[in-house]
Design an enzyme around this catalytic site. Structure first.
Site, mmCIF file in Angstrom:
data_model
loop_
_atom_site.group_PDB
_atom_site.id
_atom_site.type_symbol
_atom_site.label_atom_id
_atom_site.label_comp_id
_atom_site.label_asym_id
_atom_site.label_seq_id
_atom_site.Cartn_x
_atom_site.Cartn_y
_atom_site.Cartn_z
ATOM 1 N N THR A 25 0.878 -1.155 0.000
ATOM 2 C CA THR A 25 0.000 0.000 0.000
ATOM 3 C C THR A 25 0.920 1.210 0.000
ATOM 4 O OG1 THR A 25 -1.675 -1.256 1.212
ATOM 5 C CG2 THR A 25 -1.823 1.109 1.432
ATOM 6 N N GLU A 34 -8.524 -6.320 -4.194
ATOM 7 C CA GLU A 34 -8.978 -6.012 -2.839
ATOM 8 C C GLU A 34 -9.978 -7.007 -2.275
ATOM 9 O OE1 GLU A 34 -7.422 -4.022 -0.293
ATOM 10 O OE2 GLU A 34 -7.363 -2.788 -2.095
ATOM 11 N N ASP A 56 -9.255 -9.357 0.614
ATOM 12 C CA ASP A 56 -9.256 -8.917 2.011
ATOM 13 C C ASP A 56 -10.466 -9.451 2.778
ATOM 14 O OD1 ASP A 56 -6.887 -7.647 2.356
ATOM 15 O OD2 ASP A 56 -7.685 -5.613 2.448
ATOM 16 N N SER A 66 -10.336 -3.421 6.244
ATOM 17 C CA SER A 66 -8.988 -2.943 5.945
ATOM 18 C C SER A 66 -8.212 -2.746 7.234
ATOM 19 C CB SER A 66 -9.072 -1.616 5.190
ATOM 20 O OG SER A 66 -7.788 -1.011 5.073
ATOM 21 N N SER A 67 -6.906 -2.600 7.102
ATOM 22 C CA SER A 67 -6.052 -2.252 8.246
ATOM 23 C C SER A 67 -5.463 -0.860 8.110
ATOM 24 C CB SER A 67 -4.903 -3.265 8.371
ATOM 25 O OG SER A 67 -5.400 -4.545 8.649
ATOM 26 N N GLY A 102 1.430 -1.677 4.593
ATOM 27 C CA GLY A 102 1.891 -2.899 5.231
ATOM 28 C C GLY A 102 0.826 -3.895 5.597
ATOM 29 N N GLY A 103 -0.376 -3.837 4.949
ATOM 30 C CA GLY A 103 -1.416 -4.789 5.309
ATOM 31 C C GLY A 103 -1.744 -4.672 6.786
#
Length: 580
Positions: free
Chosen positions: A395, A434, A437, A456-457, A477-478
């Site tokens: 990201t 996406e 996720d 999402s994170s 970084g997820g």
């Protein structure tokens, strides 16, 4: 101002004369921190023309879509947190991708079994309805001062004239050659003779420049309706592949694109040691999870403890917060998540009691029960503890402020490195993956559903103190985004590090797993040795974690822009007027 004069200004700002790239800069006026020199220069060009932070953030983001296309772009989505100085309030713009209308909770099941994750990634099945362009449009119309035509001009220039491929860029392509080879439009753009473009290559993207010009003329409507929309749908439903290769197609329709809406949301709010923290609410779990962990940590005077014990407590607080995240959090339009309970100081006090200050938990811990802290008379179901879903770590984050005091903390993405791997033929941008996720199977709050936004994170964060901006922080970084933001805040606020030191410090990411993720060189270091008595366990596959960007608003009225000092090839921080 004439177009020719505008172009001259932009060419001067981001032309071929290299400006020394520095990850830290202090000065007055506007400031920007991104991972890309060209993106930071694009933002600065807009600020120097009188644009505000929102205008400059979109300009930087559009340029990142050229220079960092494997992390972000108009084929994806994101979350923007904005501080509006005149109104002294914070708003959040959710332009996360949505599931096509044909999605069901069983979309990633084959005869009742979860499909192979990597197979789904590199296919049309993984592609969500892109939200980035709609998000930029909402931001500019509501809070900006410039048009698409103005803010896309720097990115058009970079895409047209090209930029020099760095070693980091080439490395990222090299790691994705197998995926990129499947799609001729992607291979033509990023591969040479089937291999990654070597460092030093001048990379131009005339197709993306034309696409940006289309948006400059027609606005967001030109993306969500008409020829460009048809090209996106065709690429998702019937991916063009190399001879002998096939990948599953997706289900996105023109109606899915035309119906896409961004959301203006109230930010999630927390407090920590005198700071007011504002972050992204659901469907991002970033703000809720980081703020819950900080609430847990607030019960200890970390400044008075040895650093190793403070870091041990940070890891254990993160473990608990992730247990709750995985059990409860998802798109708020589909799931009634107990956010108030999770952010309750009283709930944090209860969770804190489960931490052994001298020893790490033996492994994953169960979720807590935040419902009694909701002040809610209903008796909702208590979900079972959920496993940590695989989540790609690729990201980008940027931060911008202007001389009027407006601030943008912005994280956006196409998910995995290179997203689905599918470049929209003739248009020069990659489509996201996406939808991976979502949890592939349930029952779980984050299973796929029609129109739903996957959890999402991303955790763009703005901190105030005494009612005034203090700092911003965010990272890619997820799921490690949350721990990077959390650890950087602890480093800065509790351990007394300058923000550049807080960003550059070794990262430890505990997400309620069997072991804590660490970066290369950490195992065996003095820091690791100091943590050994606490029985912390390290992953045996160290990887670089995150690529943070931050702004610090100093008491003397200056602002310090901070980017990475060594990760991701070093970041770029710029200020309008440097302090002497």
């Amino acid at each position: 101002m004439t177009q020719r004069l505008v172009a001259t200004i932009l060419l001067t700002a981001i032309g071929t004369v290299a400006i020394a790239k520095t990850p830290v800069a202090t000065g007055t006026g506007g400031a920007v921190a991104t991972i890309s020199e060209q993106a930071s220069q694009s933002a600065m060009a807009i600020l120097n023309r009188g644009g505000n932070a929102i205008d400059a953030a979109v300009a930087a983001a559009a340029t990142l879509g050229v220079t960092d296309p494997f992390s972000c772009g108009i084929g994806g989505g994101g979350f923007m947190v904005v501080y509006l100085a005149r109104e002294k309030r914070v708003i959040a713009i959710d332009h996360r991708e949505t599931a096509p209308a044909a999605f069901t909770p069983a979309v990633f099941l084959d005869n009742g079994k979860e499909m192979d994750f990597e197979t789904v990634v590199a296919s049309g099945q993984s592609i969500g309805v892109p939200g980035t362009v709609r998000g930029w449009d909402e931001a500019l119309r509501r809070y900006g001062t410039m048009s698409f035509k103005d803010v896309l001009a720097p990115a058009i220039d970079v895409a047209s004239r090209g930029f020099t491929v760095t070693a980091n860029f080439s490395r990222l392509v090299d790691g994705n050659t197998e995926k990129f080879r499947r799609f001729p439009a992607t291979a033509a753009l990023y591969l040479k003779d089937g291999k990654a473009l070597p460092p030093g290559t001048l990379l131009k993207n005339p197709d993306l420049a034309r696409t940006y010009r289309t948006l400059a003329r027609g606005g967001a409507k030109a993306f969500y309706e008409g020829p460009l929309a048809r090209a996106i749908v065709d690429a998702a439903r019937r991916p063009a592949t190399a001879p002998g290769m096939t990948v599953p197609g997706g289900t996105m329709t023109l109606a899915d694109l035309a119906d896409y809406e961004a959301r203006i949301r109230q930010p999630v709010r927390g407090t920590y040691r005198g700071y007011e923290l504002y972050g992204m609410p659901l469907p991002s779990s970033g703000g809720v999870t980081a703020f819950e962990a900080l609430n847990i940590l607030e019960g200890w005077n970390l400044k008075a403890l040895p650093r190793a014990q403070a870091e041990h407590l940070y890891l254990e607080a993160s473990r608990l917060a992730f247990a709750d995240r995985n059990a409860y959090l998802a798109d708020p339009e589909y799931t009634d998540a107990p956010v108030a309970g999770l952010l309750s100081k009283e709930y944090a006090a209860q969770r804190r009691k489960t931490i052994d200050p001298a020893r790490a938990a033996a492994g994953p811990v169960p979720a807590g029960d935040p419902y009694p802290f909701q002040q809610d008379a209903s008796v909702p179901l208590r979900p079972a503890t959920a496993k940590l879903q695989q989540e790609s770590a690729h990201t980008t984050h940027l931060a911008v402020s202007d001389s009027q005091g407006n601030i943008v903390s912005y994280t956006f993405t196409i998910e995995s490195w290179g997203g689905s791997g599918i470049v929209v033929p003739g248009h020069g941008f990659l489509l996201n993956n996406e939808m991976t996720d979502f949890d592939f199977s349930g029952p779980a709050p984050n299973v796929p559903e029609a129109g739903k936004r996957p959890r999402s994170s991303m955790a763009p964060t703005i901190a105030l103190k005494d009612g005034r901006p203090a700092f911003t922080i965010g990272s890619p970084g997820g799921a490690t985004i949350i721990t990077t933001v959390l650890q950087t805040i602890v480093n800065h606020v509790d351990l007394g590090m300058r923000m550049d030191q807080a960003v550059d410090a070794p990262r430890l990411s505990e997400r309620n797993g069997a072991a804590t993720d660490v970066e290369p060189g950490f195992a065996g270091s003095a820091q690791a040795t100091a943590l050994a008595p606490f029985a912390q366990r390290w992953s045996n596959q160290p990887e670089e974690i995150g690529a943070a960007n931050a702004l610090v608003f100093n008491q003397d009225g200056t602002v310090t822009a901070v980017s990475e000092g060594h990760r991701h090839g070093t970041g770029s921080a710029l200020v309008q007027k440097k302090a002497h």
